[in-house]
Design a protein around this motif. Structure first.
Motif, PDB file in Angstrom:
ATOM      1  N   THR A  30      72.024  -7.535  21.017  1.00  0.00           N
ATOM      2  CA  THR A  30      71.196  -8.742  21.034  1.00  0.00           C
ATOM      3  C   THR A  30      70.543  -8.921  19.676  1.00  0.00           C
ATOM      4  O   THR A  30      70.538  -8.011  18.840  1.00  0.00           O
ATOM      5  N   ASP A  31      70.006 -10.096  19.456  1.00  0.00           N
ATOM      6  CA  ASP A  31      69.334 -10.347  18.179  1.00  0.00           C
ATOM      7  C   ASP A  31      68.088  -9.482  18.035  1.00  0.00           C
ATOM      8  O   ASP A  31      67.732  -9.060  16.936  1.00  0.00           O
ATOM      9  N   THR A  32      67.412  -9.161  19.148  1.00  0.00           N
ATOM     10  CA  THR A  32      66.197  -8.348  19.070  1.00  0.00           C
ATOM     11  C   THR A  32      66.534  -6.890  18.800  1.00  0.00           C
ATOM     12  O   THR A  32      65.747  -6.172  18.181  1.00  0.00           O
ATOM     13  N   PHE A  34      69.172  -5.975  17.091  1.00  0.00           N
ATOM     14  CA  PHE A  34      70.003  -5.895  15.893  1.00  0.00           C
ATOM     15  C   PHE A  34      69.218  -5.274  14.748  1.00  0.00           C
ATOM     16  O   PHE A  34      68.079  -5.637  14.473  1.00  0.00           O
ATOM     17  N   HIS A  42      76.363  -8.875  10.669  1.00  0.00           N
ATOM     18  CA  HIS A  42      76.700 -10.279  10.898  1.00  0.00           C
ATOM     19  C   HIS A  42      76.606 -11.046   9.581  1.00  0.00           C
ATOM     20  O   HIS A  42      75.718 -10.811   8.766  1.00  0.00           O
ATOM     21  N   HIS A 131      69.598 -21.739  20.310  1.00  0.00           N
ATOM     22  CA  HIS A 131      68.799 -22.235  19.187  1.00  0.00           C
ATOM     23  C   HIS A 131      68.591 -23.730  19.401  1.00  0.00           C
ATOM     24  O   HIS A 131      69.349 -24.568  18.941  1.00  0.00           O
ATOM     25  N   PHE A 438      74.897 -16.198  14.835  1.00  0.00           N
ATOM     26  CA  PHE A 438      74.307 -14.860  14.988  1.00  0.00           C
ATOM     27  C   PHE A 438      72.985 -14.735  14.238  1.00  0.00           C
ATOM     28  O   PHE A 438      72.430 -13.636  14.159  1.00  0.00           O
ATOM     29  N   ASN A 440      70.390 -16.615  15.149  1.00  0.00           N
ATOM     30  CA  ASN A 440      69.374 -17.054  16.097  1.00  0.00           C
ATOM     31  C   ASN A 440      69.373 -16.116  17.301  1.00  0.00           C
ATOM     32  O   ASN A 440      69.769 -14.962  17.186  1.00  0.00           O
ATOM     33  N   THR A 441      68.924 -16.602  18.440  1.00  0.00           N
ATOM     34  CA  THR A 441      68.873 -15.778  19.644  1.00  0.00           C
ATOM     35  C   THR A 441      70.271 -15.653  20.241  1.00  0.00           C
ATOM     36  O   THR A 441      70.926 -16.655  20.521  1.00  0.00           O
TER      37      THR A 441
END
Length: 549
Positions: A30-32, A34, A42, A131, A438, A440-441
């Motif tokens: 996930t983005d959090t 990452f 990314h 997003h 990738f 954003n969320t």
């Protein structure tokens, strides 16, 4: 026959078996979660057509904040590795059968080996992206990332599509006097999608004649579809947009040089409002405008009779986003014009007999011997050899920001399983707004593929081996009636009493552990039994050892 203590016994070759099977492990990024330390990377990628002079002090280029990589370089590396030769298994790193299209911009996510294994399991990738809006992409098992919001069952038949011209791969280029510019504006959320051809005055694109273009007669079912944006002049103007007539390639003898040459023969091609009774043509699609209204025209003629239908509409120049979809459909000898997927009141029947000719197709404005006052954009030009139904026409005319079907695909990118890489690239703007898909969320799940080897070995223990312990303290002699002194125990052979507690009874060996050794007598594996098993000298014993890795 005396019993000889045994330490090693060889394993027969056919007593060892190995079976391989696939195991799949679930992964999630996930983005959090990452971080650079996770091993994931990314990148965003943007096309740049000129040589990329990275070292020039005056040049500035967009870079990825993660590692300062040049986004133009990333785009070209993706193109070279996967997309430049999409159907060649030799020149493309992966997926020669997948639908692979690299647009002007892209976002990619690369997973490290230890978070993938041998490859990503086909069909296991699911990603949710947010997003300003949310969309979900799923892996179809063939390397394509499909957008669930776009209903592919509505599409017109791709197998019946006999001609397709798109400008989405023509980035920042021009062809002759045709400029490639921003394309169709989406509805709902107004953003530019794809590319279009900007046609001004007499500029045009020429398509060579083919036998498949001879099937536009009265008894044939067919459909012509295209997107356009007209910027009409204040004064009245009228011009063809898609026509078949006026220019024809012919082979003629050059008598001076005694050779045959291909030459263009220019025949009469009039404006869209004129009479085509004496001009044989399967189709001429054109536009007529004045200060307050406009009309779309369609003409078909067998050389002696014409069918000329038109549909009127007002407020056609309300804004620069006024893109319209136009379709002409012939079904059961009944011809209609559709605007934005809706049938107009313009209809008629194509003249009997053949309307075919050998002329090339002209996309853009062309009138014999005169200039044309035209200013328009064209995109997504298609011809079908069947009458597309109302659902298909609505799909072709759908430019919604989230669920637009105008490009007749729901594929937003690709998964390259063996390389552990996900690429999102599409002309639809919802995939590349902001800082990339990738940036954003996002929440992505997938399965990694791991090969597990199940090993099995049969250990044969004959009855006449391994019956005596090699531990000297466990051997014995017949009982004596006195304790042994130290001097009595010196210089004696194995089998003599060492401890007084063994002066009676037996000490048969028990098997608790089996060791596996290589040909250099090095221990490579140890198998522990759940409980000791007494070694018997009256029957052969077998053990089966299994282990996985």
């Amino acid at each position: 026959m005396p019993i000889t203590p045994t330490v090693f016994r060889p394993i027969r070759a056919n007593d060892f078996q190995r079976r391989a099977f696939k195991a799949y492990k679930n992964y999630r990024i996930t983005d959090t979660a990452f971080a650079t330390s996770s091993g994931y990377v990314h990148h965003n990628a943007i096309y740049h057509g000129l040589p990329i002079n990275i070292g020039h002090s005056a040049e500035t280029y967009p870079v990825n904040s993660l590692d300062d990589t040049n986004q133009h370089v990333i785009w070209h590396s993706l193109n070279h590795r996967y997309y430049k030769h999409p159907s060649s298994p030799v020149r493309s790193a992966e997926l020669p059968k997948a639908s692979k299209n690299l647009y002007e911009s892209a976002s990619c996510l690369i997973a490290p080996y230890f978070e993938v294994g041998e490859r990503i399991k086909p069909g296991s990738v699911t990603g949710t992206f947010t997003h300003g809006h949310s969309y979900t992409l799923t892996d179809d098992g063939n390397g394509n990332l499909n957008d669930d919001a776009i209903n592919s069952s509505n599409f017109a038949s791709s197998s019946r599509n006999i001609f397709y011209m798109s400008f989405n791969k023509e980035f920042n280029t021009s062809k002759s006097n045709i400029k490639i510019v921003d394309g169709i504006t989406t509805s709902g959320t107004s953003l530019v999608s794809g590319k279009s051809a900007h046609i001004v005055n007499n500029s045009r694109i020429r398509v060579k004649h083919d036998e498949k273009f001879n099937k536009f007669n009265r008894t044939d079912d067919w459909t012509i579809s295209f997107w356009n944006k007209i910027t009409p002049d204040v004064a009245s103007s009228h011009f063809p947009i898609i026509s078949k007539g006026g220019i024809q390639k012919k082979t003629k003898l050059d008598q001076e040089n005694s050779i045959y040459k291909d030459v263009d023969e220019i025949s009469s091609m009039i404006g869209i409002t004129g009479s085509y009774n004496t001009s044989r043509t399967p189709f001429v699609v054109g536009f007529e405008s004045n200060d307050s209204s406009g009309s779309w025209h369609f003409v078909s003629s067998n050389g002696s009779n014409e069918m000329h239908i038109k549909t009127n509409f007002t407020n056609y120049k309300s804004s620069d986003t006024d893109w319209k979809h136009v379709a002409i459909r012939n079904s059961a000898s009944f011809c209609q014009i559709f605007i934005d997927g809706v049938a107009s009141n313009a209809s008629g029947s194509i003249p009997a007999g053949s309307v075919s000719n050998a002329s090339d197709i002209i996309i853009g404005s062309f009138i014999s011997g005169s200039s044309v006052n035209a200013d328009l954009n064209l995109a997504e030009i298609r011809m079908y050899d069947y009458a597309v139904n109302s659902t298909g026409l609505s799909s072709l005319a759908n430019r919604d920001y989230l669920s637009g079907e105008l490009y007749q695909t729901n594929i937003a990118g690709n998964v390259f399983y063996r390389n552990g890489e996900i690429v999102i690239s599409s002309p639809m703007p919802k995939y590349n707004t902001g800082s990339g898909a990738f940036g954003n969320t996002f929440d992505i799940t997938y399965k990694g593929t791991h090969t597990v080897y199940e090993n099995e070995v049969l250990i044969r223990v004959p009855k006449d081996q391994f019956n005596v312990s090699m531990n000297p303290s466990a051997t014995y002699t017949p009982a004596t009636d006195k304790l042994l002194s130290i001097s009595d125990q010196s210089n004696i052979l194995p089998g003599d009493t060492r401890k007084t507690i063994f002066t009676s009874g037996v000490a048969d060996p028990y098997i608790t552990t089996i060791g596996l050794y290589n040909d250099k007598a090095q221990l490579v594996a140890v198998s522990k039994l759940a409980q000791p098993i007494q070694k018997r000298d009256d029957i052969d014993m077998n053990f089966v050892i299994r282990w996985d890795y």
